[in-house]
Design an enzyme around this catalytic site. Sequence first.
Site, short mmCIF file in Angstrom:
data_model
loop_
_atom_site.label_atom_id
_atom_site.label_comp_id
_atom_site.label_asym_id
_atom_site.label_seq_id
_atom_site.Cartn_x
_atom_site.Cartn_y
_atom_site.Cartn_z
N ASP A 154 -3.06 4.63 -2.66
CA ASP A 154 -4.18 5.11 -1.85
C ASP A 154 -4.73 6.42 -2.43
O ASP A 154 -3.95 7.35 -2.71
CB ASP A 154 -3.63 5.34 -0.43
CG ASP A 154 -4.71 5.65 0.58
OD1 ASP A 154 -5.49 4.76 0.90
OD2 ASP A 154 -4.75 6.80 1.06
N GLU A 184 -6.36 3.41 -6.33
CA GLU A 184 -7.65 3.65 -5.69
C GLU A 184 -8.07 5.07 -6.05
O GLU A 184 -7.33 6.02 -5.81
CB GLU A 184 -7.53 3.52 -4.16
CG GLU A 184 -8.90 3.61 -3.50
CD GLU A 184 -8.86 4.15 -2.08
OE1 GLU A 184 -9.75 3.80 -1.30
OE2 GLU A 184 -7.96 4.94 -1.74
N HIS A 223 -10.98 -3.21 3.62
CA HIS A 223 -10.94 -2.74 5.02
C HIS A 223 -11.76 -1.47 5.24
O HIS A 223 -11.86 -1.00 6.37
CB HIS A 223 -9.48 -2.48 5.40
CG HIS A 223 -8.87 -1.38 4.58
ND1 HIS A 223 -8.66 -1.48 3.22
CD2 HIS A 223 -8.47 -0.15 4.92
CE1 HIS A 223 -8.16 -0.37 2.77
NE2 HIS A 223 -8.03 0.47 3.77
N ASP A 224 -12.29 -0.89 4.16
CA ASP A 224 -13.12 0.31 4.29
C ASP A 224 -14.60 0.02 4.11
O ASP A 224 -15.43 0.92 4.20
CB ASP A 224 -12.73 1.35 3.21
CG ASP A 224 -11.33 1.87 3.38
OD1 ASP A 224 -10.84 1.91 4.52
OD2 ASP A 224 -10.72 2.24 2.35
N ASP A 252 0.86 -1.17 0.00
CA ASP A 252 0.00 0.00 0.00
C ASP A 252 0.90 1.23 0.00
O ASP A 252 1.92 1.25 0.69
CB ASP A 252 -0.86 0.00 1.27
CG ASP A 252 -2.28 0.44 1.01
OD1 ASP A 252 -2.45 1.51 0.39
OD2 ASP A 252 -3.22 -0.26 1.42
#
Length: 557
Positions: free
Chosen positions: A195, A252, A326-327, A88
Amino acid sequence: MYQIYPRSFADSNGDAMGDLPGVVGRLDYLADLGVDVVWLSPVYRSPMDDNGYDISDYEDVDPLFGRLADLDALIARLHQRGMKLVMDMVLNHTSVEHPWFRESRNPASPKRDWYYWRPARHRTLAGTPGAEPTNWASFFGGRAWAYDPTSGEYYLHLYTPGQPDLNWENPDVRQALFAMMRRWVERGVDGFRFDCINLISKTLPLADGPAGPDGLCHDAGVVADGPRFQEFVREMNQSVGLSERDLLAVGEMVLVDVPKARVYTNPDNRELGLAITFEHLELDHDPNGPKWSLKPYRLVDLKRVLAAWQNGLAGVGWNCLYLENHDQPRSVSRFGDDSPQFRALSAKTLATTLHMLQGTPFIYQGEEIGMTNAGFTSLEQYKDIESQNYAREALAAGTSESDVLAALAAKSRDNARTPMSWDASPFAGFSPVTPWLEVNANHTEINVAAALADQDSVYYHYRQLIALRHELPVVTTGKFTLLLPDDDRIFAYLRSTDEVQLLVVANWSSMPAEWPAGLPDVSTATLLLNTHSEATGGLAAWESRVYRLGANDRPDL
Ligand code: NOJ
């Protein structure tokens, strides 16, 4: 692609928190599932305001997760098993604890311009309500500007005040980030998951956007896809060697639409490889409200959106196929039926539907055993900063506690962050001690050990799906055609090449359905995969099937 949220995956040293040796200890499990690539959520040094998405040192591992040597070991062990590692990479912002930002707090420092510092709005008194340089809301509640009394100026933070936005306009910032990434590539990582990458370029001068009822601008369009975004990403691609070295570049992207993603993921443009998009996960809230404004989604809308992305990127770009990370809440609780009767079946059917699409499927840890939402019933159980901020603001605005709890139970990010349920022991085999976030109470039944022991489990269905993708090129290359777009229970589509055609048909409801009129004839078709052991003339509740149509003379296609 299998996403690991390291904090919640496996705790090897009994400190209540998952860590890198914990991940290394579970690699056989991932290899047996058929995983090709692991995406590791951030393990860098961080004050953990946003669980590691606030980085204070890009080049070291936070002691919570282990040491750099543990990361080297993870890379080596993954490579030994033929798997890749995607790190990430949070480039829109750092932590306030990053040395760059600490220096930047001094107005005389050469790093002042590495972040967005701005004086108070014209004719206002700095530090007083409404004096912020623009009316932007932070994605995590409150305003996007924090006041620094020492210099009398504000810094921009689109997320928490602990996550100041980097100023990509400054070439020194870009060079520092690119050099850091090159060092990770040298260390052996196989790519990055960038991200919220389409926030890195802002439209200058920073200016007010359309205000909502609270006087703040919540329109992410004002801050996303700024004018230099593509230029910055191309420069990054070239400087880090993303395309040249064939590294995975997963972007993302907040609020991205099909035409933009088509450009960003077109290999000819040498920008990004894959797009993580959101449109399909924006269907269960009020379109003009925040994610907490609950509204049931309609299957026809989900099909329409997924089909638009399938068709829109076909032949040019590449989709990330995901329902969970995870979101996001757990998909079986959100789109399936997590009652004991249908949990496993609906988890399998969601997976069948997603994995036979074109793109790269992402599995979020625990999704492959059908883990459900957390089932928390009190505010104290939630640890996520976004959830805590929402609860505080909503309660202050007069929303009842039961409504706040209902919104959190449906949408909190902590739903997916409960520790991985490995077995039925008190802390789910995640840790020998009480974990940082409560384990899901249903780990006594829903856990990896139970899934491995049951040939009919969600886990083995995922394994079959992954194997099918590896075996059948048509799943990668075939043209997508949505069938029955107006059916509000059946999700059906074709994947076709000149040689072969697959039919995917799935009942997304807890009621049996007649075999839908308007599907191709399956009388001579081969049934490749079924959630139910007996295929009848209709579809059972949450039944899904994958057929190869026509004569079966080339089973390899
Ligand atoms: C997206 C990440 O997935 C999320 O967890 C994080 O809070 C924000 N970006 C800010 O970094």
